[in-house]
Design an enzyme around this catalytic site. Structure first.
Site, PDB file in Angstrom:
ATOM      1  N   ASP A 112       4.263  -1.576  11.563  1.00  0.00           N
ATOM      2  CA  ASP A 112       5.650  -2.113  11.899  1.00  0.00           C
ATOM      3  C   ASP A 112       6.270  -0.853  12.393  1.00  0.00           C
ATOM      4  O   ASP A 112       6.372   0.260  11.491  1.00  0.00           O
ATOM      5  CB  ASP A 112       6.141  -2.400  10.452  1.00  0.00           C
ATOM      6  CG  ASP A 112       7.574  -3.123  10.811  1.00  0.00           C
ATOM      7  OD1 ASP A 112       8.250  -2.867  11.618  1.00  0.00           O
ATOM      8  OD2 ASP A 112       7.860  -4.117  10.062  1.00  0.00           O
TER       9      ASP A 112
ATOM     10  N   GLU B 266      -6.190  -9.216  16.362  1.00  0.00           N
ATOM     11  CA  GLU B 266      -5.007 -10.069  16.942  1.00  0.00           C
ATOM     12  C   GLU B 266      -3.990  -9.315  17.891  1.00  0.00           C
ATOM     13  O   GLU B 266      -4.030  -9.561  19.010  1.00  0.00           O
ATOM     14  CB  GLU B 266      -4.158 -10.906  15.985  1.00  0.00           C
ATOM     15  CG  GLU B 266      -4.837 -11.971  15.651  1.00  0.00           C
ATOM     16  CD  GLU B 266      -3.758 -13.211  15.892  1.00  0.00           C
ATOM     17  OE1 GLU B 266      -4.384 -14.356  16.150  1.00  0.00           O
ATOM     18  OE2 GLU B 266      -2.480 -13.084  15.811  1.00  0.00           O
ATOM     19  N   GLU B 267      -3.503  -8.401  17.131  1.00  0.00           N
ATOM     20  CA  GLU B 267      -2.539  -7.494  17.827  1.00  0.00           C
ATOM     21  C   GLU B 267      -3.177  -6.967  19.206  1.00  0.00           C
ATOM     22  O   GLU B 267      -2.587  -6.761  20.146  1.00  0.00           O
ATOM     23  CB  GLU B 267      -2.136  -6.416  16.930  1.00  0.00           C
ATOM     24  CG  GLU B 267      -0.735  -6.734  16.220  1.00  0.00           C
ATOM     25  CD  GLU B 267       0.331  -7.201  17.056  1.00  0.00           C
ATOM     26  OE1 GLU B 267       0.814  -8.321  16.711  1.00  0.00           O
ATOM     27  OE2 GLU B 267       0.762  -6.492  17.758  1.00  0.00           O
TER      28      GLU B 267
ATOM     29  N   SER C 192       0.828  -1.301  -0.151  1.00  0.00           N
ATOM     30  CA  SER C 192       0.200   0.135  -0.045  1.00  0.00           C
ATOM     31  C   SER C 192       0.868   1.458  -0.094  1.00  0.00           C
ATOM     32  O   SER C 192       0.346   2.342  -0.243  1.00  0.00           O
ATOM     33  CB  SER C 192      -0.886  -0.009   1.277  1.00  0.00           C
ATOM     34  OG  SER C 192      -0.325  -0.509   2.279  1.00  0.00           O
TER      35      SER C 192
END
Lengths: 279, 256
Positions: free
Chosen positions: B152, B228-229, B130
């Site tokens: 990240d 999830e994170e 992206s």
């Protein structure tokens, strides 16, 4: 000659940039290719055809068409104006300025009257494209990491010693090499094209040193790298229409500027290069 | 392919993919040139591929509905799945760089569509970078929401330029977001949280949402709970740092 005694410390400062590991890897592989690869020659013509400039490798030559003679470039460092391949040269639209830059990471701005280098800007990375704003107040250059930088020029002053200016980032194409930079004829937009097939049209703001954040449009349609841009003014589009060419060989596309949307002509266009002189 | 009984990656009971077969490292190098198809322009995005029930043939995507929500770095798709039922009339897409993870999300969506007829038809995923190709997918002012959840961090300063939120990339995000559109960011890394907030704060085309607006937005709660994170951070009792901003028009500049 004035300024002939200036030291080269500025140039050494530029070579001291902090290379990251990836950056060194990238530059290394480019170094390896350099021995085989020759930088393509670049040519630029003065807006009123007073002169024409050609750069081959690190050699920059200007020919005065009015007086029919070669021009001697005056640079304070003496000797060759650039130490490495020149990648971009351009005249400003108002005809007063000329810019040259390339692999030696130096952007040099010249007065077209005296052909003296009036300003030198150090780039952290090698430069791939240059442009001068239509009013001659700003010079933009793109580095190999896809960042377009801008520097302001107060106005051509022959009496001053050459300025050493610091550039600030204007905009960026993420991790792409910018191959061409052009200002629209009305000066409202700056257009940048890259090797990842993209052309970005950005509003050139009143205060460019704050950055050019407003993207007018993206011209997408090329299927290969875009290598060149030009604005062509014709009777039916006096404000200029944008033409681009690239690695998808003969595809030259015409972009409808008002909407920024493509209305491209897929046509084989043969470009005639005017042969000025056989030199 | 989904019905293949010998396929252990899909659970027989739920029809949903088993995460353990789709494990991938959290980090992926955005600079490496992966080979995935990129649409030539937003008009080349195949809506019938992503939303087959809503766009039965490739000819239907002409000005009707367009994708409005984009989850950048969607991971295992937790946020998208939640948004899909919260906004059933809105088309949304996840963008993910990692191959395996994209496959997981694809299977998950397919499984959910099968198990819940006429639901989850508005959500899809695409494998892409992206940071390079957002203008290829979305037209000017197309999106009303963009999500950057737990991106990240790229801790080292020399790698800060690889961060998905950066002053330059915000120009592109401002381009694809409509005026009034909202950008949602969240992270559990404090320094990254500061960075993203300051990039947004300093960008002339974004303004922060007020406390009241944040409280009134049902999406905000999902940022820290739906993925999830987010769940991992909550389990470990960590703190999250969010920055939610609205896309505004550039203030008209004074004649200098």
């Amino acid at each position: 000659m004035e300024g002939a005694q200036m030291e080269d410390f500025r140039i050494e400062d530029c070579e001291n940039d902090n290379n990251t590991h990836e950056d060194s890897q990238m530059e290394e592989s480019e170094q390896n290719n350099k021995h085989m690869e020759v930088a393509p020659a670049v040519i630029s013509v003065h807006p009123t055809r007073n002169s024409v400039a050609v750069a081959v490798g690190s050699d920059l030559r200007v020919f005065n068409l009015l007086e029919d003679c070669a021009v001697i470039l005056v640079d304070e460092a003496g000797g060759a104006s650039h130490n490495d391949s020149i990648r971009g040269i351009k005249y400003g639209a108002n005809g007063k300025l000329f810019v040259s830059a390339g692999d030696d990471k130096l952007v040099k701005v010249w007065s077209t009257e005296s052909w003296r280098c009036i300003a030198t800007v150090c780039s952290e990375k090698r430069v791939s494209a240059v442009a001068i704003s239509n009013d001659g107040l700003h010079v933009c250059f793109a580095d190999k990491f896809g960042v377009v930088w801008v520097v302001d020029l107060p106005g051509v002053d022959e009496t001053q010693a050459p300025l050493n200016k610091k550039a600030v980032p204007l905009l960026a194409h993420y991790c792409s090499i910018i191959t061409s930079l052009e200002f629209s004829p009305d000066g409202h937009f700056i257009v940048s094209a890259d090797r990842d097939f993209k052309i970005r049209v950005t509003v050139f703001p009143k205060k460019p040193l704050d950055g050019a954040h407003e993207v007018q449009s993206f011209c997408l349609g090329h299927t290969e790298f875009v290598s060149c841009l030009a604005f062509i003014c014709t009777p039916d589009s006096p404000q200029g229409s944008l033409v681009s060419g690239g690695g998808d060989s003969t595809l030259v596309q015409r972009w409808s500027r008002s909407l920024g949307r493509i209305s491209f002509l897929q046509a084989l266009v043969v470009v005639y290069l005017e042969d000025y002189y056989g030199w | 392919m989904l019905q293949n009984k010998a396929n252990p990656t899909i659970s027989k009971s739920t029809g949903l993919p088993r995460k353990r077969f789709y494990r991938a490292r959290a980090h992926s190098n955005p600079l490496s040139d992966s080979h995935f198809p990129v649409p030539l322009s937003p008009s080349h995005v195949d809506y019938s591929l992503h939303y087959p029930q809503l766009f039965p043939s490739s000819d239907c995507s002409d000005g009707s509905k367009k994708i409005e929500f984009a989850d950048i770095g969607c991971g295992f798709g937790g946020l998208l799945i939640s948004l899909s039922t919260l906004f059933p009339e809105t088309l949304m897409i996840g963008m993910e760089l990692r191959d395996k993870v994209t496959e997981y999300v694809k299977e998950r969506i397919l499984g959910l569509r099968l198990a819940n007829p006429s639901q989850f038809q508005n959500v899809s995923v695409v494998r892409t970078n992206s940071m390079k190709y957002i203008p290829n997918y979305f037209e000017k002012g197309q999106l009303s929401k963009m999500f950057f959840l737990f991106p990240d961090p790229h801790f080292k300063e020399k790698n800060h330029r690889r961060r998905v939120i950066s002053p330059h990339l915000l120009d592109e995000y401002a381009y694809v977001l409509k005026v009034g559109g909202i950008i949602y960011t969240i992270t559990d890394v404090e320094e990254l949280g500061e960075w993203m907030k300051s990039c947004l704060q300093n960008h002339p085309m974004f303004e922060p949402l007020s406390e009241m607006e944040l409280d009134g937005d049902p999406v905000v709660k999902l940022l820290s709970t739906a993925t999830e994170e987010g769940k991992k951070v909550a389990r470990n009792g960590g703190q999250t740092f969010q920055a939610v901003y609205r896309r505004i028009t550039l203030a008209s500049q004074e004649n200098s």
